[in-house]
Design an enzyme around this catalytic site. Sequence first.
Site, PDB file in Angstrom:
ATOM      1  N   HIS A 193      38.865  41.003  43.530  1.00  0.00           N
ATOM      2  CA  HIS A 193      39.789  42.045  43.985  1.00  0.00           C
ATOM      3  C   HIS A 193      39.597  43.328  43.189  1.00  0.00           C
ATOM      4  O   HIS A 193      39.862  44.421  43.686  1.00  0.00           O
ATOM      5  CB  HIS A 193      41.227  41.544  43.930  1.00  0.00           C
ATOM      6  CG  HIS A 193      41.513  40.584  45.044  1.00  0.00           C
ATOM      7  ND1 HIS A 193      41.480  39.230  44.878  1.00  0.00           N
ATOM      8  CD2 HIS A 193      41.776  40.801  46.362  1.00  0.00           C
ATOM      9  CE1 HIS A 193      41.727  38.652  46.043  1.00  0.00           C
ATOM     10  NE2 HIS A 193      41.909  39.574  46.955  1.00  0.00           N
ATOM     11  N   ARG A 300      47.304  44.866  51.949  1.00  0.00           N
ATOM     12  CA  ARG A 300      47.456  43.891  50.853  1.00  0.00           C
ATOM     13  C   ARG A 300      48.696  44.263  50.031  1.00  0.00           C
ATOM     14  O   ARG A 300      48.600  45.014  49.055  1.00  0.00           O
ATOM     15  CB  ARG A 300      46.215  43.901  49.957  1.00  0.00           C
ATOM     16  CG  ARG A 300      44.942  43.369  50.592  1.00  0.00           C
ATOM     17  CD  ARG A 300      43.824  43.363  49.557  1.00  0.00           C
ATOM     18  NE  ARG A 300      42.694  42.578  49.972  1.00  0.00           N
ATOM     19  CZ  ARG A 300      41.549  43.077  50.455  1.00  0.00           C
ATOM     20  NH1 ARG A 300      41.405  44.379  50.582  1.00  0.00           N
ATOM     21  NH2 ARG A 300      40.551  42.278  50.783  1.00  0.00           N
ATOM     22  N   GLU A 436      41.040  31.633  56.150  1.00  0.00           N
ATOM     23  CA  GLU A 436      40.200  31.887  54.974  1.00  0.00           C
ATOM     24  C   GLU A 436      39.968  30.625  54.142  1.00  0.00           C
ATOM     25  O   GLU A 436      39.395  30.681  53.066  1.00  0.00           O
ATOM     26  CB  GLU A 436      40.777  33.020  54.120  1.00  0.00           C
ATOM     27  CG  GLU A 436      42.249  32.947  53.844  1.00  0.00           C
ATOM     28  CD  GLU A 436      42.768  34.166  53.076  1.00  0.00           C
ATOM     29  OE1 GLU A 436      41.980  34.984  52.598  1.00  0.00           O
ATOM     30  OE2 GLU A 436      44.004  34.266  52.939  1.00  0.00           O
ATOM     31  N   ASP A 460      37.470  34.881  50.989  1.00  0.00           N
ATOM     32  CA  ASP A 460      37.896  33.557  50.537  1.00  0.00           C
ATOM     33  C   ASP A 460      37.209  32.448  51.317  1.00  0.00           C
ATOM     34  O   ASP A 460      36.886  31.406  50.753  1.00  0.00           O
ATOM     35  CB  ASP A 460      39.423  33.419  50.657  1.00  0.00           C
ATOM     36  CG  ASP A 460      40.106  34.066  49.459  1.00  0.00           C
ATOM     37  OD1 ASP A 460      39.662  33.830  48.333  1.00  0.00           O
ATOM     38  OD2 ASP A 460      41.063  34.827  49.668  1.00  0.00           O
ATOM     39  N   ARG A 470      34.855  33.525  43.506  1.00  0.00           N
ATOM     40  CA  ARG A 470      34.441  34.886  43.868  1.00  0.00           C
ATOM     41  C   ARG A 470      34.485  35.858  42.701  1.00  0.00           C
ATOM     42  O   ARG A 470      33.920  36.943  42.767  1.00  0.00           O
ATOM     43  CB  ARG A 470      35.272  35.410  45.055  1.00  0.00           C
ATOM     44  CG  ARG A 470      36.737  35.522  44.781  1.00  0.00           C
ATOM     45  CD  ARG A 470      37.530  35.700  46.061  1.00  0.00           C
ATOM     46  NE  ARG A 470      37.778  37.094  46.396  1.00  0.00           N
ATOM     47  CZ  ARG A 470      38.641  37.489  47.320  1.00  0.00           C
ATOM     48  NH1 ARG A 470      39.322  36.605  48.026  1.00  0.00           N
ATOM     49  NH2 ARG A 470      38.827  38.759  47.558  1.00  0.00           N
TER      50      ARG A 470
HETATM   51  C1  PEP Z   1      39.630  37.643  52.381  1.00  0.00           C
HETATM   52  O1  PEP Z   1      39.812  36.651  51.687  1.00  0.00           O
HETATM   53  O2  PEP Z   1      38.598  37.820  53.063  1.00  0.00           O
HETATM   54  C2  PEP Z   1      40.644  38.699  52.431  1.00  0.00           C
HETATM   55  C3  PEP Z   1      40.528  39.713  53.248  1.00  0.00           C
HETATM   56  O3  PEP Z   1      41.692  38.600  51.576  1.00  0.00           O
HETATM   57  P1  PEP Z   1      41.585  38.995  50.018  1.00  0.00           P
HETATM   58  O4  PEP Z   1      40.249  39.629  49.778  1.00  0.00           O
HETATM   59  O5  PEP Z   1      42.712  39.901  49.712  1.00  0.00           O
HETATM   60  O6  PEP Z   1      41.710  37.658  49.352  1.00  0.00           O
HETATM   61 MG    MG Z   2      41.767  36.239  50.933  1.00  0.00          MG
END
Ligand code: PEP
Ligand code: MG
Length: 571
Positions: A193, A300, A436, A460, A470
């Site tokens: 993130h 988000r 996800e 995810d 990640r």
């Molecule tokens: C994802 O997981 O692809 C998503 C868009 O949510 P985030 O990146 O906020 O986990």
């Molecule tokens: Mg996500």
Amino acid sequence: MIVSCVGIGIGAGARIAIGDAYLLCHGPVCVTPSWISPKQVDREVARFRQALDAAARQLVDIREQIPASTPQEISEFIDSHLLMIEDNAISSGVINLIRHKQASAEWALQQHRDALVEVFEQMEDSYLRTRKDDLDHVVNRVQKILLDQNEPQVGNLLGHIVLAEDLSPADVIMLHNQQVSGFVTEYGGPMSHTAILARSLGIPAVVGARGASRCLQHGERLILDTDHGCILADCPQSLIDYFQDRREFEQQRAVELRKHRDEPARTIDGRRVELLANIELASDVESALQNGADGIGLYRTEFLYMNRLDIPNEEEHFTTYSEVIRGMQDRPVVIRTLDLGADKPLPGTRDGSGCGNPALGLRAIRLCLKEPELFRPQLRAILRASALGDVHLMLPMLTNLWEVEQARAMIRRCMQELEYEGLPFNPNMPVGGMIEVPAAALAAPAFAEALDFLSIGTNDLIQYTLAIDRVDDEVNYLYDPYHPAVLQLIMHVIQAARAAGTPLSMCGEMAGDPRFVPLLLGMGLHSLSMQPSALLDVKQLIRSYDLDILQTTAEQFLERLYSGEPFSPLN
Ligand code: PEP
Ligand code: MG
């Protein structure tokens, strides 16, 4: 000298940074046991008090240097640290240890911190448990003063390229407010993130550059080339000139692309593709509109919780959502409910769940269903906001159908409350969910029936399908959107949504990556949500494609892939 590392930062205008290095020492201070003689006690107590005063002065200075445009919660966050410094419970415990155990000020502070942390950790209340990290921030600041290891002042960072071991998403917001030119971290992957936020805020950044702060000098001129994931140091003027020219070229290209902003994303055979923006802050609406977004496909909301100690209340949620909805002027806005946990911890915590593997822990919808007092104000605020525009509510990280049922039951209860209170809301507000987790992708037909819309979160989905964290740069090389398992899951979701007639979008980073857009369109996805800075590039790409050709090519590509035929995605 070139430090090779992982690059992030796709999209116009955010690919190159030139600036002086600023080494940000973020790690904890290492304190070893040390004692003083009885004669030194008074002097040691005085030294400790002076360090507390100096820490308080530092915080006051920081607060004064915060630009007026910075969200209020950031100065509140600093105020809460000031209160901790002034709190007798901290200072008297340390002074006791200095006086009665003859511990040095540093050692007394460390021991007292450990005792307090033990108390915090035993607390039932998850919010109070979050105070541990704030205590650590405060203790760290005082320790650095005692040990004469001063931190750079916030406010000196304008135009610099910040080098840090690691940065949280909250730190990135701070750096953005300080108008840094870019940043480099030693840890973290491009799908973390922290990296996503950097892209979204247009900050050039290179993550996972192990050893960078050892190789680079504070103050030296650096160039970040995020397309290639390179940090260049010790550059001759000719190289600096070259990158300055490239930066100007990128800026001009962005201006050119912007000329097509109001034209629809339509393939040459006339098929319309919906292009939506992913946003983290209400202020991102401006960039979504500037880049011609058809709406917001992923808001988000958990970023409302960052850089502060308290939890936002319903009114604050509502005011922020209203700003986004009004800003988007009748365009659809998908508000994702809290996805706290993992690398976006609850205020003050490091891992969000306190467990060893937070990505698999109490995150997102799991946390919200477990802590209704956290979830309810947000649900009420989203419902109230639904009276102001085309609002959709989206649930993150669904694994089980009963999570949808429980969330829907809570939404119904909130609707009843609002009705009773006479507050307006849209009783038909669409409730969708993110696919996800591989289990949800496999069970997509059921989720497609139970929800009003779906959105594939590939960040995810790939993490959980391929079993790679990640945020861990050590396994980043395994992060492969072309993996047959990932593409089969995506295809399965597309088919399930189509069969159920449920609208489907994709909001993971893959959706805004020009390398994958043709394949996704060919597979049947016609709604993509991405960081605003990627929108115009992707739109231009879509306008050059014939969808029939893309469909045939995608079919052939997947056939070869599933049959295990060796291939290179570049062929
Ligand atoms: C994802 O997981 O692809 C998503 C868009 O949510 P985030 O990146 O906020 O986990
Ligand atoms: Mg996500």
